[in-house]
Design an enzyme around this catalytic site. Structure first.
Site, PDB file in Angstrom:
ATOM      1  N   TYR A 153     -48.415   1.840  -5.213  1.00  0.00           N
ATOM      2  CA  TYR A 153     -48.869   2.721  -5.967  1.00  0.00           C
ATOM      3  C   TYR A 153     -50.278   2.637  -5.830  1.00  0.00           C
ATOM      4  O   TYR A 153     -51.279   3.055  -5.575  1.00  0.00           O
ATOM      5  CB  TYR A 153     -48.672   2.361  -7.252  1.00  0.00           C
TER       6      TYR A 153
ATOM      7  N   HIS B 260     -46.260  12.714  -6.445  1.00  0.00           N
ATOM      8  CA  HIS B 260     -45.960  11.089  -6.643  1.00  0.00           C
ATOM      9  C   HIS B 260     -46.948  10.561  -5.853  1.00  0.00           C
ATOM     10  O   HIS B 260     -46.817  10.567  -4.164  1.00  0.00           O
ATOM     11  CB  HIS B 260     -44.578  11.347  -6.863  1.00  0.00           C
TER      12      HIS B 260
HETATM   13  C1  DQA Z   1     -43.791   7.812  -9.190  1.00  0.00           C
HETATM   14  C2  DQA Z   1     -42.360   7.778  -8.765  1.00  0.00           C
HETATM   15  C3  DQA Z   1     -41.602   7.356  -9.849  1.00  0.00           C
HETATM   16  O1  DQA Z   1     -40.509   7.131  -9.261  1.00  0.00           O
HETATM   17  C4  DQA Z   1     -42.126   6.113 -10.338  1.00  0.00           C
HETATM   18  O2  DQA Z   1     -40.681   5.622 -11.189  1.00  0.00           O
HETATM   19  C5  DQA Z   1     -43.567   6.264 -10.671  1.00  0.00           C
HETATM   20  C6  DQA Z   1     -44.481   6.141 -10.357  1.00  0.00           C
HETATM   21  C7  DQA Z   1     -44.595   7.685  -8.119  1.00  0.00           C
HETATM   22  O3  DQA Z   1     -46.013   8.099  -8.365  1.00  0.00           O
HETATM   23  O4  DQA Z   1     -44.793   7.117  -6.653  1.00  0.00           O
HETATM   24  O5  DQA Z   1     -43.411   4.866 -12.193  1.00  0.00           O
HETATM   25  O6  DQA Z   1     -44.067   8.846  -9.645  1.00  0.00           O
END
Ligand code: DQA
Length: 154
Positions: A24, A107
């Site tokens: 992330y 995402h």
């Molecule tokens: C997310 C992807 C989701 O699968 C995950 O549960 C997250 C973050 C992303 O920003 O990549 O919490 O939304």
């Protein structure tokens, strides 16, 4: 300012910067929000930022800013990263649809290159667009899209 957009981050996104940075990134949610608020303000747009780990709270905020608040307090469009609620929440989908406000799903990670359960979203088919895999830049791109497409140059 009457021009308003809503940026919503869901469950666990308060941990950005600390949580699995190899997936992330190192940018915190506070940084993402501050940059987006400043950029929106240059375009005379107020960006309202909300994060919650609670599904019902997110539904309440969407209902409020999308439908229930007085017209001047309502937003024109939404940017949302629901986190894991993406893959589980019919309630968020229904709340977004109830508002009739257009939204972009963001995402940070490329959910399609990860576990199979992340490849289904309850929002994607009713979103204006979906951005994934571009890290924190995805939020900026979603914001730029609304700035370019919703408003006449001020
Ligand atoms: C997310 C992807 C989701 O699968 C995950 O549960 C997250 C973050 C992303 O920003 O990549 O919490 O939304």
């Amino acid at each position: 300012m009457t021009r308003k957009l809503l940026l919503i981050n869901g469950v666990n996104l308060n941990l950005l910067g600390k949580r699995e940075p190899e997936i992330y990134g190192h940018t915190t949610l506070a940084d993402i929000e501050a940059r987006a608020i400043a950029h929106a303000a240059k375009h005379h747009v107020e960006l309202i930022c909300i994060q919650s780990n609670h599904e019902g709270q997110l539904v309440d905020e969407i209902q409020h800013y999308g439908l229930l608040a007085e017209l001047a307090a309502q937003v024109d469009a939404i940017i949302i990263n629901p986190g894991a609620f993406t893959h589980t929440s019919v309630a968020l989908r229904d709340a977004l649809l109830a508002t009739k406000k257009p939204f972009i799903e963001v995402h940070l990670s490329n959910v399609h290159s990860r576990e199979r359960f992340r490849q289904h979203s309850y929002l994607s088919d009713v979103a204006t667009g979906v951005i994934c895999g571009l890290g924190h830049l995805g939020y900026q791109m979603a914001l730029q899209y609304w700035l370019n497409n919703l408003y006449q140059p001020a």
